[in-house]
Write a protein that holds these residues in place. Structure first.
Motif, PDB file in Angstrom:
ATOM      1  N   THR A   1       0.828  -1.426   0.043  1.00 15.97           N
ATOM      2  CA  THR A   1       0.091  -0.002   0.028  1.00 15.97           C
ATOM      3  C   THR A   1       1.027   1.254   0.183  1.00 15.97           C
ATOM      4  O   THR A   1       0.346   2.373  -0.280  1.00 15.97           O
ATOM      5  N   ALA A   2       2.198   1.078  -0.141  1.00 15.26           N
ATOM      6  CA  ALA A   2       3.066   2.326  -0.292  1.00 15.26           C
ATOM      7  C   ALA A   2       2.732   3.068  -1.435  1.00 15.26           C
ATOM      8  O   ALA A   2       2.902   2.169  -2.585  1.00 15.26           O
ATOM      9  N   GLN A   3       2.706   4.145  -1.443  1.00 22.87           N
ATOM     10  CA  GLN A   3       2.595   4.887  -2.718  1.00 22.87           C
ATOM     11  C   GLN A   3       3.365   6.245  -2.813  1.00 22.87           C
ATOM     12  O   GLN A   3       3.200   7.407  -2.293  1.00 22.87           O
ATOM     13  N   LEU A   4       4.555   6.081  -3.213  1.00 21.80           N
ATOM     14  CA  LEU A   4       5.625   7.174  -2.955  1.00 21.80           C
ATOM     15  C   LEU A   4       5.088   8.336  -3.855  1.00 21.80           C
ATOM     16  O   LEU A   4       5.401   9.537  -3.508  1.00 21.80           O
ATOM     17  N   ASP A   5       4.989   8.070  -5.000  1.00 23.20           N
ATOM     18  CA  ASP A   5       4.375   9.273  -6.064  1.00 23.20           C
ATOM     19  C   ASP A   5       3.515  10.011  -5.355  1.00 23.20           C
ATOM     20  O   ASP A   5       3.418  11.258  -5.521  1.00 23.20           O
ATOM     21  N   GLN A   6       2.455   9.553  -4.930  1.00 21.18           N
ATOM     22  CA  GLN A   6       1.366  10.205  -4.206  1.00 21.18           C
ATOM     23  C   GLN A   6       1.885  11.023  -3.141  1.00 21.18           C
ATOM     24  O   GLN A   6       1.524  12.293  -2.583  1.00 21.18           O
ATOM     25  N   THR A   7       2.612  10.600  -2.219  1.00 16.93           N
ATOM     26  CA  THR A   7       3.402  11.003  -1.059  1.00 16.93           C
ATOM     27  C   THR A   7       4.030  12.488  -1.327  1.00 16.93           C
ATOM     28  O   THR A   7       3.870  13.233  -0.551  1.00 16.93           O
TER      29      THR A   7
END
Length: 263
Positions: free
Chosen positions: A154-160
């Protein structure tokens, strides 16, 4: 092996980052991870660490996940998640002018991440879930980011990182350290992680006997992955047997400087 888990060690680490604001030179972060709260074993290093951290007077406290321990069934378990409340009540006793910030670890996610998050937030500990916030002092700022647990998918780096202005310093909390190979392709200056426990048992001249997935490449200490700096904390608590050898519980005090060489 039985006494070492109760004796946290303070590791002091200076880091020079090319994009770090000059106005925040000397900013300090206390990094802790992998609490795995239980009322019999891991509670003791946590209680000891509280006074030690407060004596360091950090500017900000970063908590890199695993507040509880997942059940052996690997299924959501409210009984296991009950440990989040007493853990959060102890953690709130630590103080920093820029607050306490947390991300979820794999044990939190595979137990009950909503309950763990709620327990932390109810005690004033802010949880970053694929989010970034600006930390400001005296007209200077950096961005503190946090991704959901990587092993959960569930990690979303781009969104972060989406709303961070180009060129501004960014620190990422991510529970699993080996995620750094992916993070290094993004405009992140420093990644702070845990997850490995440093192996818990370290014998001379050999690698730790056991390291979990996504903590085998960068198990402890500081690393450089291209433009990214990574620090992996060895954790406070234990999982499995409550023992440590040549791998004491760790409180990391990071002092951040601007690198004269640039990023």
């Amino acid at each position: 092996m039985l006494l070492a888990p109760n004796r946290p060690l303070i590791v002091r680490q200076e880091m020079a980052l090319g994009r770090w604001p000059i106005g925040l030179d000397g900013f300090t972060i206390a990094l802790l991870s992998d609490f795995h709260y239980d009322p019999y074993f891991s509670v003791h290093p946590l209680k000891t660490a509280i006074a030690m951290v407060n004596d360091l007077h950090p500017d900000l406290i970063a908590l890199a996940g695993d507040f509880v321990s997942m059940p052996w069934s690997y299924q959501n378990d409210d009984a296991a998640a009950e440990s989040a409340e007493p853990c959060a009540r102890l953690l709130r006793q630590m103080r920093a002018p820029h607050g306490l910030w947390a991300v979820m670890g794999n044990h939190d996610y595979f137990t009950n991440p909503r309950r763990v998050t709620s327990a932390l937030q109810s005690e004033g500990i802010k949880v970053l879930a694929n989010q970034s916030v600006a930390i400001e002092r005296d007209g200077a700022r950096f961005w503190l980011s946090g991704v959901n647990d990587v092993l959960s998918g569930t990690a979303q780096l781009d969104q972060t990182l989406l709303n961070i202005p180009v060129g501004e310093a960014t620190i990422l909390l991510a529970h699993e350290p080996d995620y750094a190979d992916f993070v290094a392709r993004s405009p992140v200056d420093l990644q702070l992680s845990g997850h490995s426990h440093g192996g818990q048992v370290r014998l001379p001249f050999v690698r730790p006997l056991y390291l979990p997935d996504l903590a085998r490449k960068y198990p402890m200490g500081m690393y450089r992955i291209g433009p990214l700096t990574l620090y992996t904390n060895s954790g406070l608590g234990t999982v499995g047997l409550p023992i440590r050898l040549n791998c004491p519980p760790e409180i990391t005090l990071l002092t951040l400087r601007r690198s004269s060489a640039g990023r």
